[in-house]
Design a protein around this motif. Structure first.
Motif, PDB file in Angstrom:
ATOM      1  N   GLU A   6      56.751  60.001  -7.253  1.00  0.00           N
ATOM      2  CA  GLU A   6      57.829  59.093  -7.608  1.00  0.00           C
ATOM      3  C   GLU A   6      57.737  57.799  -6.805  1.00  0.00           C
ATOM      4  OE1 GLU A   6      59.639  63.338  -7.505  1.00  0.00           O
ATOM      5  OE2 GLU A   6      58.254  62.125  -6.308  1.00  0.00           O
ATOM      6  N   SER A   7      58.268  56.731  -7.385  1.00  0.00           N
ATOM      7  CA  SER A   7      58.376  55.463  -6.692  1.00  0.00           C
ATOM      8  C   SER A   7      59.513  54.661  -7.309  1.00  0.00           C
ATOM      9  CB  SER A   7      57.066  54.673  -6.762  1.00  0.00           C
ATOM     10  OG  SER A   7      56.739  54.349  -8.102  1.00  0.00           O
ATOM     11  N   GLY A   8      59.895  53.582  -6.657  1.00  0.00           N
ATOM     12  CA  GLY A   8      60.898  52.683  -7.194  1.00  0.00           C
ATOM     13  C   GLY A   8      62.268  52.786  -6.561  1.00  0.00           C
ATOM     14  N   GLY A   9      62.454  53.744  -5.674  1.00  0.00           N
ATOM     15  CA  GLY A   9      63.733  53.865  -5.003  1.00  0.00           C
ATOM     16  C   GLY A   9      63.904  52.800  -3.937  1.00  0.00           C
ATOM     17  N   GLY A  10      65.089  52.745  -3.377  1.00  0.00           N
ATOM     18  CA  GLY A  10      65.382  51.781  -2.337  1.00  0.00           C
ATOM     19  C   GLY A  10      66.870  51.605  -2.159  1.00  0.00           C
ATOM     20  N   LEU A  11      67.228  50.579  -1.403  1.00  0.00           N
ATOM     21  CA  LEU A  11      68.622  50.245  -1.137  1.00  0.00           C
ATOM     22  C   LEU A  11      69.061  49.155  -2.105  1.00  0.00           C
ATOM     23  CD1 LEU A  11      71.180  50.432   0.616  1.00  0.00           C
ATOM     24  CD2 LEU A  11      70.127  48.738   2.135  1.00  0.00           C
ATOM     25  N   VAL A  12      70.088  49.438  -2.881  1.00  0.00           N
ATOM     26  CA  VAL A  12      70.592  48.491  -3.869  1.00  0.00           C
ATOM     27  C   VAL A  12      72.108  48.423  -3.783  1.00  0.00           C
ATOM     28  CG1 VAL A  12      68.651  48.823  -5.432  1.00  0.00           C
ATOM     29  CG2 VAL A  12      70.691  50.237  -5.671  1.00  0.00           C
ATOM     30  N   GLN A  13      72.669  47.353  -4.306  1.00  0.00           N
ATOM     31  CA  GLN A  13      74.109  47.183  -4.331  1.00  0.00           C
ATOM     32  C   GLN A  13      74.705  47.795  -5.588  1.00  0.00           C
ATOM     33  OE1 GLN A  13      74.296  42.816  -3.710  1.00  0.00           O
ATOM     34  NE2 GLN A  13      75.487  43.322  -1.874  1.00  0.00           N
ATOM     35  N   ALA A  14      75.928  48.259  -5.466  1.00  0.00           N
ATOM     36  CA  ALA A  14      76.634  48.792  -6.621  1.00  0.00           C
ATOM     37  C   ALA A  14      76.669  47.757  -7.741  1.00  0.00           C
ATOM     38  CB  ALA A  14      78.046  49.204  -6.236  1.00  0.00           C
ATOM     39  N   GLY A  15      76.484  48.236  -8.959  1.00  0.00           N
ATOM     40  CA  GLY A  15      76.445  47.361 -10.116  1.00  0.00           C
ATOM     41  C   GLY A  15      75.049  46.918 -10.503  1.00  0.00           C
ATOM     42  N   GLY A  16      74.097  47.121  -9.626  1.00  0.00           N
ATOM     43  CA  GLY A  16      72.728  46.754  -9.914  1.00  0.00           C
ATOM     44  C   GLY A  16      72.000  47.812 -10.718  1.00  0.00           C
ATOM     45  N   SER A  17      70.723  47.590 -10.912  1.00  0.00           N
ATOM     46  CA  SER A  17      69.900  48.501 -11.697  1.00  0.00           C
ATOM     47  C   SER A  17      68.623  48.843 -10.954  1.00  0.00           C
ATOM     48  CB  SER A  17      69.535  47.880 -13.049  1.00  0.00           C
ATOM     49  OG  SER A  17      70.682  47.644 -13.834  1.00  0.00           O
ATOM     50  N   LEU A  18      68.081  49.995 -11.258  1.00  0.00           N
ATOM     51  CA  LEU A  18      66.796  50.432 -10.739  1.00  0.00           C
ATOM     52  C   LEU A  18      66.001  51.077 -11.855  1.00  0.00           C
ATOM     53  CD1 LEU A  18      67.388  52.207  -7.298  1.00  0.00           C
ATOM     54  CD2 LEU A  18      66.081  50.121  -7.698  1.00  0.00           C
ATOM     55  N   ARG A  19      64.706  50.955 -11.759  1.00  0.00           N
ATOM     56  CA  ARG A  19      63.815  51.667 -12.645  1.00  0.00           C
ATOM     57  C   ARG A  19      62.879  52.506 -11.792  1.00  0.00           C
ATOM     58  NH1 ARG A  19      58.629  49.996 -16.005  1.00  0.00           N
ATOM     59  NH2 ARG A  19      58.844  51.320 -17.857  1.00  0.00           N
ATOM     60  N   LEU A  20      63.095  53.801 -11.808  1.00  0.00           N
ATOM     61  CA  LEU A  20      62.256  54.715 -11.072  1.00  0.00           C
ATOM     62  C   LEU A  20      61.043  55.088 -11.903  1.00  0.00           C
ATOM     63  CD1 LEU A  20      64.957  57.147  -9.621  1.00  0.00           C
ATOM     64  CD2 LEU A  20      64.133  54.979  -8.687  1.00  0.00           C
ATOM     65  N   SER A  21      59.926  55.275 -11.238  1.00  0.00           N
ATOM     66  CA  SER A  21      58.693  55.646 -11.907  1.00  0.00           C
ATOM     67  C   SER A  21      58.175  56.958 -11.354  1.00  0.00           C
ATOM     68  CB  SER A  21      57.621  54.563 -11.723  1.00  0.00           C
ATOM     69  OG  SER A  21      58.018  53.340 -12.300  1.00  0.00           O
ATOM     70  N   CYS A  22      57.524  57.717 -12.203  1.00  0.00           N
ATOM     71  CA  CYS A  22      56.859  58.945 -11.803  1.00  0.00           C
ATOM     72  C   CYS A  22      55.471  58.933 -12.401  1.00  0.00           C
ATOM     73  CB  CYS A  22      57.643  60.164 -12.282  1.00  0.00           C
ATOM     74  SG  CYS A  22      56.818  61.744 -11.974  1.00  0.00           S
ATOM     75  N   ALA A  23      54.480  58.872 -11.550  1.00  0.00           N
ATOM     76  CA  ALA A  23      53.097  58.881 -11.988  1.00  0.00           C
ATOM     77  C   ALA A  23      52.560  60.303 -11.951  1.00  0.00           C
ATOM     78  CB  ALA A  23      52.254  57.968 -11.109  1.00  0.00           C
ATOM     79  N   ALA A  24      52.036  60.757 -13.070  1.00  0.00           N
ATOM     80  CA  ALA A  24      51.493  62.099 -13.180  1.00  0.00           C
ATOM     81  C   ALA A  24      49.976  62.047 -13.231  1.00  0.00           C
ATOM     82  CB  ALA A  24      52.028  62.800 -14.428  1.00  0.00           C
ATOM     83  N   SER A  25      49.364  63.000 -12.602  1.00  0.00           N
ATOM     84  CA  SER A  25      47.915  63.118 -12.660  1.00  0.00           C
ATOM     85  C   SER A  25      47.533  64.554 -12.965  1.00  0.00           C
ATOM     86  CB  SER A  25      47.267  62.648 -11.355  1.00  0.00           C
ATOM     87  OG  SER A  25      47.695  63.442 -10.261  1.00  0.00           O
ATOM     88  N   GLY A  26      46.374  64.715 -13.558  1.00  0.00           N
ATOM     89  CA  GLY A  26      45.908  66.015 -13.990  1.00  0.00           C
ATOM     90  C   GLY A  26      45.445  65.946 -15.436  1.00  0.00           C
ATOM     91  N   ARG A  27      44.566  66.826 -15.812  1.00  0.00           N
ATOM     92  CA  ARG A  27      43.960  66.751 -17.138  1.00  0.00           C
ATOM     93  C   ARG A  27      44.952  66.904 -18.280  1.00  0.00           C
ATOM     94  NH1 ARG A  27      39.101  70.864 -17.423  1.00  0.00           N
ATOM     95  NH2 ARG A  27      40.659  72.167 -16.372  1.00  0.00           N
ATOM     96  N   THR A  28      46.016  67.673 -18.076  1.00  0.00           N
ATOM     97  CA  THR A  28      46.987  67.939 -19.136  1.00  0.00           C
ATOM     98  C   THR A  28      48.343  67.303 -18.881  1.00  0.00           C
ATOM     99  OG1 THR A  28      47.659  70.042 -18.131  1.00  0.00           O
ATOM    100  CG2 THR A  28      45.866  70.092 -19.741  1.00  0.00           C
ATOM    101  N   ALA A  29      48.403  66.300 -18.027  1.00  0.00           N
ATOM    102  CA  ALA A  29      49.677  65.705 -17.653  1.00  0.00           C
ATOM    103  C   ALA A  29      50.461  65.191 -18.850  1.00  0.00           C
ATOM    104  CB  ALA A  29      49.448  64.586 -16.640  1.00  0.00           C
ATOM    105  N   SER A  30      49.804  64.560 -19.801  1.00  0.00           N
ATOM    106  CA  SER A  30      50.501  63.965 -20.937  1.00  0.00           C
ATOM    107  C   SER A  30      51.027  64.989 -21.924  1.00  0.00           C
ATOM    108  CB  SER A  30      49.587  62.968 -21.655  1.00  0.00           C
ATOM    109  OG  SER A  30      48.465  63.625 -22.217  1.00  0.00           O
ATOM    110  N   THR A  31      50.661  66.246 -21.803  1.00  0.00           N
ATOM    111  CA  THR A  31      51.136  67.292 -22.705  1.00  0.00           C
ATOM    112  C   THR A  31      52.418  67.948 -22.214  1.00  0.00           C
ATOM    113  OG1 THR A  31      49.920  69.139 -21.712  1.00  0.00           O
ATOM    114  CG2 THR A  31      48.737  67.757 -23.297  1.00  0.00           C
ATOM    115  N   TYR A  32      52.888  67.575 -21.058  1.00  0.00           N
ATOM    116  CA  TYR A  32      54.069  68.192 -20.466  1.00  0.00           C
ATOM    117  C   TYR A  32      55.334  67.417 -20.784  1.00  0.00           C
ATOM    118  CZ  TYR A  32      51.657  71.689 -17.656  1.00  0.00           C
ATOM    119  OH  TYR A  32      50.941  72.773 -17.240  1.00  0.00           O
TER     120      TYR A  32
END
Length: 122
Positions: A6-32
């Motif tokens: 995971e990535s994209g977390g942090g300290l933000v102010q109320a009312g703001g927005s965040l977009r968290l990302s999760c990078a998957a690796s492995g031969r069958t990652a896209s099938t999950y």
């Protein structure tokens, strides 16, 4: 095997927005199916949202009230969580998870990331 980071977390102010990302690796990652959870200090880990391997079906916790949007990009083997109108009660460690279908992701995921901290100040 699938590895999730995971990535994209942090300290933000109320009312703001965040977009968290999760990078998957492995031969069958896209099938999950994949999903997001969060865990606040002293609390259990709660399911937030899940998405099928194709991206055509989503599953959201009732408490999110439309502020959370899950999406995925199979070309990048990534899943995202868009959080809008952040509130202090959203403060938690956010975890990515993966499993063979949405039900398995929601209740018994096969794989977990290590988490990313989201802290929302008022």
């Amino acid at each position: 095997q699938v590895q999730l980071v995971e990535s994209g977390g942090g300290l933000v102010q109320a009312g703001g927005s965040l977009r968290l990302s999760c990078a998957a690796s492995g031969r069958t990652a896209s099938t999950y199916a994949m999903g997001w959870f969060r865990q606040a200090p002293g609390k259990e880990r709660d399911f937030l949202a899940g998405i099928s391997w194709s991206g055509g079906t989503t599953d959201y916790a009732d408490s999110l009230k439309g502020r959370f949007t899950i999406s995925r990009d199979n070309a990048k083997d990534s899943v995202y969580l868009q959080i809008d109108s952040l509130k202090p009660e959203d403060t938690a460690v956010y975890y990515c998870a993966a499993g063979p279908n949405l039900a398995r992701v929601r209740y018994t995921p096969d794989y977990w990331g290590q988490g990313t901290q989201v802290t929302v100040s008022s």
